[in-house]
Write a protein that holds these residues in place. Structure first.
Motif, PDB file in Angstrom:
ATOM      1  N   ILE A 198       0.833  -1.193   0.000  1.00 49.57           N
ATOM      2  CA  ILE A 198       0.000   0.000   0.000  1.00 49.57           C
ATOM      3  C   ILE A 198       0.872   1.248   0.000  1.00 49.57           C
ATOM      4  CG2 ILE A 198      -1.822  -1.211   1.261  1.00 49.57           C
ATOM      5  CD1 ILE A 198      -1.040   0.506   3.739  1.00 49.57           C
ATOM      6  N   ARG A 199       0.268   2.359  -0.400  1.00 52.30           N
ATOM      7  CA  ARG A 199       0.878   3.676  -0.218  1.00 52.30           C
ATOM      8  C   ARG A 199       0.247   4.269   1.038  1.00 52.30           C
ATOM      9  NH1 ARG A 199      -0.201   8.958  -2.212  1.00 52.30           N
ATOM     10  NH2 ARG A 199      -1.930   8.183  -3.488  1.00 52.30           N
ATOM     11  N   PRO A 200       0.969   4.243   2.167  1.00 51.10           N
ATOM     12  CA  PRO A 200       0.348   4.628   3.433  1.00 51.10           C
ATOM     13  C   PRO A 200       0.245   6.138   3.602  1.00 51.10           C
ATOM     14  CG  PRO A 200       2.630   4.043   3.815  1.00 51.10           C
ATOM     15  CD  PRO A 200       2.365   3.815   2.344  1.00 51.10           C
ATOM     16  N   VAL A 201      -0.876   6.581   4.129  1.00 53.24           N
ATOM     17  CA  VAL A 201      -1.086   7.992   4.454  1.00 53.24           C
ATOM     18  C   VAL A 201      -1.771   8.061   5.815  1.00 53.24           C
ATOM     19  CG1 VAL A 201      -1.242   8.714   2.048  1.00 53.24           C
ATOM     20  CG2 VAL A 201      -3.329   8.055   3.277  1.00 53.24           C
ATOM     21  N   VAL A 202      -1.670   9.203   6.441  1.00 57.57           N
ATOM     22  CA  VAL A 202      -2.390   9.448   7.698  1.00 57.57           C
ATOM     23  C   VAL A 202      -3.616  10.279   7.377  1.00 57.57           C
ATOM     24  CG1 VAL A 202      -2.287  10.583   9.948  1.00 57.57           C
ATOM     25  CG2 VAL A 202      -0.312   9.283   9.115  1.00 57.57           C
ATOM     26  N   ASP A 203      -4.777   9.768   7.781  1.00 62.24           N
ATOM     27  CA  ASP A 203      -6.009  10.484   7.473  1.00 62.24           C
ATOM     28  C   ASP A 203      -7.079  10.124   8.494  1.00 62.24           C
ATOM     29  OD1 ASP A 203      -7.690  12.213   6.133  1.00 62.24           O
ATOM     30  OD2 ASP A 203      -7.408  11.273   4.171  1.00 62.24           O
ATOM     31  N   SER A 204      -8.189  10.825   8.401  1.00 57.19           N
ATOM     32  CA  SER A 204      -9.337  10.573   9.263  1.00 57.19           C
ATOM     33  C   SER A 204     -10.195   9.461   8.650  1.00 57.19           C
ATOM     34  CB  SER A 204     -10.162  11.847   9.420  1.00 57.19           C
ATOM     35  OG  SER A 204     -11.307  11.602  10.198  1.00 57.19           O
ATOM     36  N   ILE A 205     -10.693   8.577   9.500  1.00 56.54           N
ATOM     37  CA  ILE A 205     -11.576   7.495   9.076  1.00 56.54           C
ATOM     38  C   ILE A 205     -12.607   7.293  10.180  1.00 56.54           C
ATOM     39  CG2 ILE A 205      -9.817   5.857   9.874  1.00 56.54           C
ATOM     40  CD1 ILE A 205     -10.987   3.781   7.993  1.00 56.54           C
ATOM     41  N   SER A 206     -13.856   7.557   9.847  1.00 57.19           N
ATOM     42  CA  SER A 206     -14.959   7.388  10.803  1.00 57.19           C
ATOM     43  C   SER A 206     -14.740   8.163  12.096  1.00 57.19           C
ATOM     44  CB  SER A 206     -15.179   5.902  11.104  1.00 57.19           C
ATOM     45  OG  SER A 206     -15.505   5.191   9.919  1.00 57.19           O
ATOM     46  N   GLY A 207     -14.078   9.324  12.006  1.00 56.98           N
ATOM     47  CA  GLY A 207     -13.937  10.183  13.179  1.00 56.98           C
ATOM     48  C   GLY A 207     -12.652  10.008  13.946  1.00 56.98           C
ATOM     49  N   PHE A 208     -11.878   8.953  13.661  1.00 53.20           N
ATOM     50  CA  PHE A 208     -10.576   8.819  14.307  1.00 53.20           C
ATOM     51  C   PHE A 208      -9.488   8.930  13.251  1.00 53.20           C
ATOM     52  CE2 PHE A 208     -12.378   4.571  13.643  1.00 53.20           C
ATOM     53  CZ  PHE A 208     -11.381   3.921  12.939  1.00 53.20           C
ATOM     54  N   ILE A 209      -8.245   8.987  13.693  1.00 54.33           N
ATOM     55  CA  ILE A 209      -7.125   9.177  12.780  1.00 54.33           C
ATOM     56  C   ILE A 209      -6.284   7.907  12.753  1.00 54.33           C
ATOM     57  CG2 ILE A 209      -5.049  10.546  12.299  1.00 54.33           C
ATOM     58  CD1 ILE A 209      -6.462  12.907  13.691  1.00 54.33           C
ATOM     59  N   ALA A 210      -5.874   7.531  11.544  1.00 52.71           N
ATOM     60  CA  ALA A 210      -5.169   6.260  11.376  1.00 52.71           C
ATOM     61  C   ALA A 210      -4.250   6.323  10.169  1.00 52.71           C
ATOM     62  CB  ALA A 210      -6.181   5.129  11.200  1.00 52.71           C
ATOM     63  N   VAL A 211      -3.342   5.370  10.106  1.00 50.94           N
ATOM     64  CA  VAL A 211      -2.580   5.108   8.889  1.00 50.94           C
ATOM     65  C   VAL A 211      -3.440   4.209   8.001  1.00 50.94           C
ATOM     66  CG1 VAL A 211      -0.487   4.095   7.912  1.00 50.94           C
ATOM     67  CG2 VAL A 211      -0.376   5.297  10.110  1.00 50.94           C
ATOM     68  N   ILE A 212      -3.719   4.666   6.787  1.00 50.14           N
ATOM     69  CA  ILE A 212      -4.601   3.937   5.887  1.00 50.14           C
ATOM     70  C   ILE A 212      -3.972   3.888   4.490  1.00 50.14           C
ATOM     71  CG2 ILE A 212      -6.645   4.623   7.196  1.00 50.14           C
ATOM     72  CD1 ILE A 212      -7.288   6.608   4.936  1.00 50.14           C
ATOM     73  N   PRO A 213      -4.466   3.022   3.604  1.00 50.35           N
ATOM     74  CA  PRO A 213      -3.976   3.047   2.222  1.00 50.35           C
ATOM     75  C   PRO A 213      -4.507   4.278   1.493  1.00 50.35           C
ATOM     76  CG  PRO A 213      -5.058   0.943   2.759  1.00 50.35           C
ATOM     77  CD  PRO A 213      -5.401   1.913   3.847  1.00 50.35           C
ATOM     78  N   ALA A 214      -3.680   4.860   0.641  1.00 54.55           N
ATOM     79  CA  ALA A 214      -4.113   6.014  -0.129  1.00 54.55           C
ATOM     80  C   ALA A 214      -5.179   5.639  -1.144  1.00 54.55           C
ATOM     81  CB  ALA A 214      -2.920   6.648  -0.839  1.00 54.55           C
ATOM     82  N   GLU A 215      -5.165   4.378  -1.594  1.00 54.43           N
ATOM     83  CA  GLU A 215      -6.175   3.890  -2.534  1.00 54.43           C
ATOM     84  C   GLU A 215      -6.410   2.405  -2.255  1.00 54.43           C
ATOM     85  OE1 GLU A 215      -3.497   5.794  -4.351  1.00 54.43           O
ATOM     86  OE2 GLU A 215      -2.208   4.217  -3.551  1.00 54.43           O
ATOM     87  N   PRO A 216      -7.554   1.863  -2.686  1.00 55.28           N
ATOM     88  CA  PRO A 216      -7.845   0.447  -2.432  1.00 55.28           C
ATOM     89  C   PRO A 216      -6.819  -0.467  -3.103  1.00 55.28           C
ATOM     90  CG  PRO A 216      -9.812   1.625  -3.149  1.00 55.28           C
ATOM     91  CD  PRO A 216      -8.661   2.548  -3.373  1.00 55.28           C
ATOM     92  N   VAL A 217      -6.545  -1.586  -2.448  1.00 53.49           N
ATOM     93  CA  VAL A 217      -5.622  -2.595  -2.969  1.00 53.49           C
ATOM     94  C   VAL A 217      -6.327  -3.943  -2.897  1.00 53.49           C
ATOM     95  CG1 VAL A 217      -3.404  -3.763  -2.624  1.00 53.49           C
ATOM     96  CG2 VAL A 217      -3.582  -1.285  -2.275  1.00 53.49           C
ATOM     97  N   GLY A 218      -6.607  -4.514  -4.068  1.00 50.78           N
ATOM     98  CA  GLY A 218      -7.377  -5.752  -4.112  1.00 50.78           C
ATOM     99  C   GLY A 218      -6.732  -6.892  -3.351  1.00 50.78           C
TER     100      GLY A 218
END
Length: 232
Positions: free
Chosen positions: A98-118
């Motif tokens: 994944i290309r990791p980014v820090v962003d908000s998800i459902s009101g909390f903050i997390a390291v998430i993928p920048a785009e979906p990865v099948g």
């Protein structure tokens, strides 16, 4: 009531990785060692109540869920679960990246993928299916705790089938750094976390291992009791 001990199959970056140190410092807890870790000074400058802000994810350690916490089904043992983890990891598969980014998800903050990865969605789905035999049947109390009346139909169906609503198409990879934050608080904290994350210079992250986490009782934090590299 949920039984103990509980186990979970998570992704956790290697113990010596910069990403693991980043997460442990911000949560104030290292799930590899079971030890508390001093918070970075920058966190408390932005949020003087950082210990409270990070309290929810601290209990679980820095991770991404693949198979949600569960007690063991009757007749199943920790030794068998450890062996199943080794077997799962030994099956050759595409290793998601994944290309990791820090962003908000459902009101909390997390390291998430920048785009979906099948391949990552597939890995998570495989974990859900292959370890489900270790999960006890969902009790009425545990089901009610998930507030199924508030869930969309598909998540409610997944809760009943797999004991957890956020699986299969509903799975979203995230390595949580905070509890839920009001919108007005989220901005400055997100900015601080993104700045800290940028220092890691982590352009890609291979989801190339699984870790077995254990929680001894309701007051305990989860800790890592085993990890396995995924076979390519």
């Amino acid at each position: 009531m949920t039984g103990f001990p509980r186990y979970a199959i998570y992704f956790a970056a290697g113990a010596d990785s910069a990403l693991s140190r980043f997460g442990a410092e911000l949560l104030g807890y290292d799930a590899y060692t079971g030890n508390e870790v001093p918070f970075p000074a920058g966190a408390s400058r932005v949020a003087p109540d950082w210990r409270d802000v990070s309290a929810d994810p601290r209990k679980y350690g820095f991770h991404a869920t693949l198979k949600a916490p569960m007690a063991l089904a009757p007749g199943k043992t920790e030794t068998e679960l450890v062996a199943a983890c080794a077997t799962f990891a030994g099956k050759a598969r595409p290793i998601p990246s994944i290309r990791p980014v820090v962003d908000s998800i459902s009101g909390f903050i997390a390291v998430i993928p920048a785009e979906p990865v099948g391949a990552l969605q597939q890995l998570a789905a495989d974990c859900v299916r292959e370890f489900d035999c270790f999960r006890p049947a969902l009790t009425a109390e545990d089901r009610a705790r998930r507030k199924p009346e508030r869930l969309p139909e598909r998540q409610r169906d997944y809760l009943d089938r797999w004991g957890y609503p956020y699986v299969m198409e509903e799975f979203r990879f995230h390595m949580t750094l905070t509890g839920r934050l009001d919108a007005e608080r989220r901005g400055p904290i997100l900015e601080m976390l993104r700045a800290r994350f940028a220092t890691l210079d982590l352009d890609t992250l291979a989801i190339d291992r699984i870790a077995l986490f254990k929680q001894d009782d309701a007051e305990a934090r989860f800790r890592i009791i085993g990890e396995w590299a995924l076979a390519r």
